[in-house]
Design a protein around this motif. Sequence first.
Motif, PDB file in Angstrom:
ATOM      1  N   ALA A  18      -4.685   4.774 -17.074  1.00 49.75           N
ATOM      2  CA  ALA A  18      -5.141   3.975 -15.950  1.00 49.75           C
ATOM      3  C   ALA A  18      -4.031   3.829 -14.938  1.00 49.75           C
ATOM      4  O   ALA A  18      -2.858   3.997 -15.232  1.00 49.75           O
ATOM      5  CB  ALA A  18      -5.618   2.611 -16.424  1.00 49.75           C
ATOM      6  N   ILE A  64      -8.545   6.156 -13.084  1.00 52.19           N
ATOM      7  CA  ILE A  64      -8.606   5.794 -14.504  1.00 52.19           C
ATOM      8  C   ILE A  64      -9.227   6.957 -15.258  1.00 52.19           C
ATOM      9  O   ILE A  64      -9.914   7.803 -14.680  1.00 52.19           O
ATOM     10  CB  ILE A  64      -9.435   4.501 -14.760  1.00 52.19           C
ATOM     11  CG1 ILE A  64     -10.878   4.647 -14.255  1.00 52.19           C
ATOM     12  CG2 ILE A  64      -8.771   3.315 -14.150  1.00 52.19           C
ATOM     13  CD1 ILE A  64     -11.864   4.879 -15.328  1.00 52.19           C
ATOM     14  N   TRP A  79     -10.988   7.398 -19.312  1.00 52.36           N
ATOM     15  CA  TRP A  79     -11.248   6.826 -20.632  1.00 52.36           C
ATOM     16  C   TRP A  79     -10.453   7.591 -21.680  1.00 52.36           C
ATOM     17  O   TRP A  79     -10.373   8.828 -21.636  1.00 52.36           O
ATOM     18  CB  TRP A  79     -12.724   6.922 -20.963  1.00 52.36           C
ATOM     19  CG  TRP A  79     -13.601   5.989 -20.198  1.00 52.36           C
ATOM     20  CD1 TRP A  79     -13.251   5.114 -19.212  1.00 52.36           C
ATOM     21  CD2 TRP A  79     -15.012   5.860 -20.360  1.00 52.36           C
ATOM     22  NE1 TRP A  79     -14.353   4.451 -18.758  1.00 52.36           N
ATOM     23  CE2 TRP A  79     -15.446   4.880 -19.445  1.00 52.36           C
ATOM     24  CE3 TRP A  79     -15.943   6.458 -21.192  1.00 52.36           C
ATOM     25  CZ2 TRP A  79     -16.775   4.501 -19.333  1.00 52.36           C
ATOM     26  CZ3 TRP A  79     -17.268   6.093 -21.090  1.00 52.36           C
ATOM     27  CH2 TRP A  79     -17.677   5.110 -20.171  1.00 52.36           C
ATOM     28  N   GLN A 112     -14.795  -0.264 -20.745  1.00 49.96           N
ATOM     29  CA  GLN A 112     -15.007   1.051 -20.152  1.00 49.96           C
ATOM     30  C   GLN A 112     -15.805   0.947 -18.858  1.00 49.96           C
ATOM     31  O   GLN A 112     -15.464   1.555 -17.844  1.00 49.96           O
ATOM     32  CB  GLN A 112     -15.730   1.962 -21.152  1.00 49.96           C
ATOM     33  CG  GLN A 112     -14.893   2.328 -22.349  1.00 49.96           C
ATOM     34  CD  GLN A 112     -15.710   3.001 -23.441  1.00 49.96           C
ATOM     35  OE1 GLN A 112     -16.887   2.721 -23.621  1.00 49.96           O
ATOM     36  NE2 GLN A 112     -15.061   3.888 -24.185  1.00 49.96           N
ATOM     37  N   ALA A 130     -13.847  -0.660 -16.024  1.00 49.95           N
ATOM     38  CA  ALA A 130     -12.879   0.269 -15.428  1.00 49.95           C
ATOM     39  C   ALA A 130     -13.558   1.159 -14.392  1.00 49.95           C
ATOM     40  O   ALA A 130     -13.001   1.410 -13.319  1.00 49.95           O
ATOM     41  CB  ALA A 130     -12.223   1.110 -16.517  1.00 49.95           C
TER      42      ALA A 130
END
Length: 196
Positions: A2, A7, A9, A173, A176
Amino acid sequence: MAGPERIEWRRSFPSRSLVTLAWYVLSASLAVGIVRGLFADEPEILASGADNPLADLPMWTVALATVGATPFVLAVARRPRVGANHFALTVRPGWIRTLVLPWSRVAQVTLMEIGGERYLLVRLRAGLDRTGTNPAWLDQNVIRELSKTPSKRASGFDVAVRLRDFVGGPDGQLAALAAFAPDQVLIANHLNPSRG
């Protein structure tokens, strides 16, 4: 991974892909062993003086088994991916291509549970804007699997990614991704909160 600009995952360990690869290697080794056992003693030249095609069968079986392993090896090496920046959502549903979907084309990003498994679903806007990568048939394996489920909850979505391929909680998630999505993109979580 990030940062203020983008970002991504974190991906989980590829245990499912490794198990599938191991089963393929076991099955292919068994097939190669059977073919070698049956045709290893074949003479190169027949009594008539012609070449014996059965003598080459073990070599061709090994070659086919090696080529057949390619998608299984790539599934381990090129894992699914989800990322975002202020310009686009980046998704790789399988091992083939990474899709760059500009936020101007994304209508909805949803987390949903279908058939006991959790997914990230993306719906694109219909329109003249064709920037970014257009999902093709090969990119839609997961969405095609979901279209066969009785619930049909994934109908109308263009891309799907399995959440089990990533680590972290679904709320984090989705948050983000939402941090980078513009206001016109619908961000929804349709997961059962009791499963966390």
